[in-house]
Design an enzyme around this catalytic site. Sequence first.
Site, PDB file in Angstrom:
ATOM      1  N   SER A  55       0.861  -1.164   0.103  1.00  0.00           N
ATOM      2  CA  SER A  55       0.050   0.068   0.035  1.00  0.00           C
ATOM      3  C   SER A  55       0.889   1.113   0.145  1.00  0.00           C
ATOM      4  O   SER A  55       0.338   2.437  -0.144  1.00  0.00           O
ATOM      5  CB  SER A  55      -0.972   0.023   1.031  1.00  0.00           C
ATOM      6  OG  SER A  55      -0.152   0.080   2.348  1.00  0.00           O
ATOM      7  N   ALA A 117       0.919  -8.334   8.791  1.00  0.00           N
ATOM      8  CA  ALA A 117       1.774  -9.153   7.999  1.00  0.00           C
ATOM      9  C   ALA A 117       2.899 -10.082   8.808  1.00  0.00           C
ATOM     10  O   ALA A 117       3.202 -11.103   8.391  1.00  0.00           O
ATOM     11  CB  ALA A 117       2.551  -8.518   6.874  1.00  0.00           C
ATOM     12  N   TYR A 243      22.627   5.459   9.081  1.00  0.00           N
ATOM     13  CA  TYR A 243      22.016   4.328   8.452  1.00  0.00           C
ATOM     14  C   TYR A 243      22.535   2.961   8.279  1.00  0.00           C
ATOM     15  O   TYR A 243      22.438   2.103   9.036  1.00  0.00           O
ATOM     16  CB  TYR A 243      21.442   4.828   6.999  1.00  0.00           C
ATOM     17  CG  TYR A 243      20.300   4.139   6.316  1.00  0.00           C
ATOM     18  CD1 TYR A 243      19.085   4.353   6.723  1.00  0.00           C
ATOM     19  CD2 TYR A 243      20.694   2.928   5.579  1.00  0.00           C
ATOM     20  CE1 TYR A 243      17.934   3.488   6.066  1.00  0.00           C
ATOM     21  CE2 TYR A 243      19.888   2.148   4.939  1.00  0.00           C
ATOM     22  CZ  TYR A 243      18.326   2.512   5.229  1.00  0.00           C
ATOM     23  OH  TYR A 243      17.440   1.838   4.693  1.00  0.00           O
ATOM     24  N   LYS A 252      19.688  -4.592   7.980  1.00  0.00           N
ATOM     25  CA  LYS A 252      19.718  -4.862   6.450  1.00  0.00           C
ATOM     26  C   LYS A 252      20.631  -6.021   6.237  1.00  0.00           C
ATOM     27  O   LYS A 252      20.571  -6.915   5.251  1.00  0.00           O
ATOM     28  CB  LYS A 252      20.070  -3.724   5.880  1.00  0.00           C
ATOM     29  CG  LYS A 252      19.022  -2.325   5.798  1.00  0.00           C
ATOM     30  CD  LYS A 252      17.941  -2.741   5.270  1.00  0.00           C
ATOM     31  CE  LYS A 252      16.810  -1.490   5.438  1.00  0.00           C
ATOM     32  NZ  LYS A 252      15.464  -1.977   4.848  1.00  0.00           N
TER      33      LYS A 252
END
Length: 402
Positions: A55, A117, A243, A252
Site C-alpha cells: 500500500s 503481516a 543508516y 539490512k
Amino acid sequence: MSERVITPRNRGFLFLDAHPAGCRRLVNDMWDSVDARPTQSLGEDAPVALVIGSSAGYGLAAAVAGLARAGIRGVGVSFEKAPSARRTGTAGWYRTAATAELARKAGREMRFLNGDAFSDGMKEQVADLVEQRFGRLDHLIYSVAAPRRTDPETGVTYSSALKPIGSTACTKTLVFDEDGKPDVREAVTEPADEDEIAQTVAVMGGTDWERWVSHLAGRGLLADGFSTAALSYIGSPLTADIYRQGTIGAAKAHLEQTARALDARLGDLCGGRAVTSVNGAAVTQSSTAIPGIALYTGLLRGVLGDRMVSPVRQLSQLWDQFTGVCPLETDDEGRVRLDTWELAPDVQDAVADRWQAATTANITDVADLDWFHDRIRQLYGFSVPGVDYSAPVETDVPWPAD
C-alpha cells in the site's frame, strides 16, 4: 455518503488525514508511467505474485509495476486504517482501493488483504487464498517497514531504534518550522546498546520474510522457479553513520544474510531464487523519520532533477528480471542493484559538495525543497496535479471486495 472538503493538517512530516481523490490520482499516474508490455492477456498463465507491504512506498510501486508491466495476478497485503466519523482512512487505504480498481479494469485478478503481516494468522489466510484461487505462487515481494513487531511464537514485541552503532553520530539534518521554513541543523544521536540493536534486527531483519517463505513452502505452494525479493536500501556515505552503519544497517545485513540462506534453500527445493533488491532513494513515510535523509534526498534531487529514477520505474526493472525479460543480475553479495543511478561517483561527489555547503541561508539554492515538500504531501494525497482540493470528496471508500 460522507463527502467533505479535506484540507491538510500536519505535525511536521505527519499528516492527520489523507485525500482520497489525490491518492487515487497518484496511483493512476504511477500506472500510466509504466511501460506496459504488449502481451498481457495471459489468463491462467499469468504469474502469481504476493506483495507484502503493497500500500505504500516501494511495496506500492512493486504492486503497480507488477500489475501494469508484468501482468501479475495474486495477493497484496498491507495494514491500513478504515475511514471513521472523525478521520479519513489512511492514505494506504485509498491507494489500495485505487490499485484494485486499476487491476480490475485491466482484467487482473488481484486480491488485497488488510492485517498484520507479521502474524501467523495472516500467513495462513494468504496461503489459503493462494491455494484456493491460484494454486501456486511464482513470486513474492517483501516490503514491510514498521516500528515494531510481535513475534507470533513468543508473543514478545520488539521495537526498532534509529541509532548509530559504536559511537555518537553527528549529522546534518533538515527540519521545518511551523510556517514551513527550512532549517539546517546538526543532529546528535547517541549510540545504540546491544538490546536496541537486537530489537531492530528482530523488527527489520529477515526473520519475518523467512517465516513467510517457510510457511508457503510448508503448504506446498511454491512453483518451480519461484523467486522472492526483499526490498532494501544502502544509501550514501553521507548518511552511513545513522543508516548503513547503524541499527538499520545491522537489520539490512541480517536481511542480506537471510537472502543468501533462502537462495540456497530454494535452489534445492524448487530451483528458486531469493535476493535483496537494493533500491535508490525516494521520499517515503518511513525514510523521513531518519535524521539526515530528508536533507540528503532534497540535495540529490537538486543534483539530478528529473534524472532521479522513480520507485515504479525501478520496480519495473525488477519485474523484468523476475519474469525473464532480462537476466536476473546480482552483485557479489547476491543483491539486485537498482540504485546505481544514485551511487554513481559523479552524482555522489556533487551531492557531497552541496552537503558540505548547505546552511539554513542557502538551502533553497542547493536542494530542491519545492519538490521535497510536494513529495511529502503527496504521500497523503495532497499537492497532486489535476486534483481540485476545493471540491468535496467521498471519504467513506470501501476496502476492495473479493
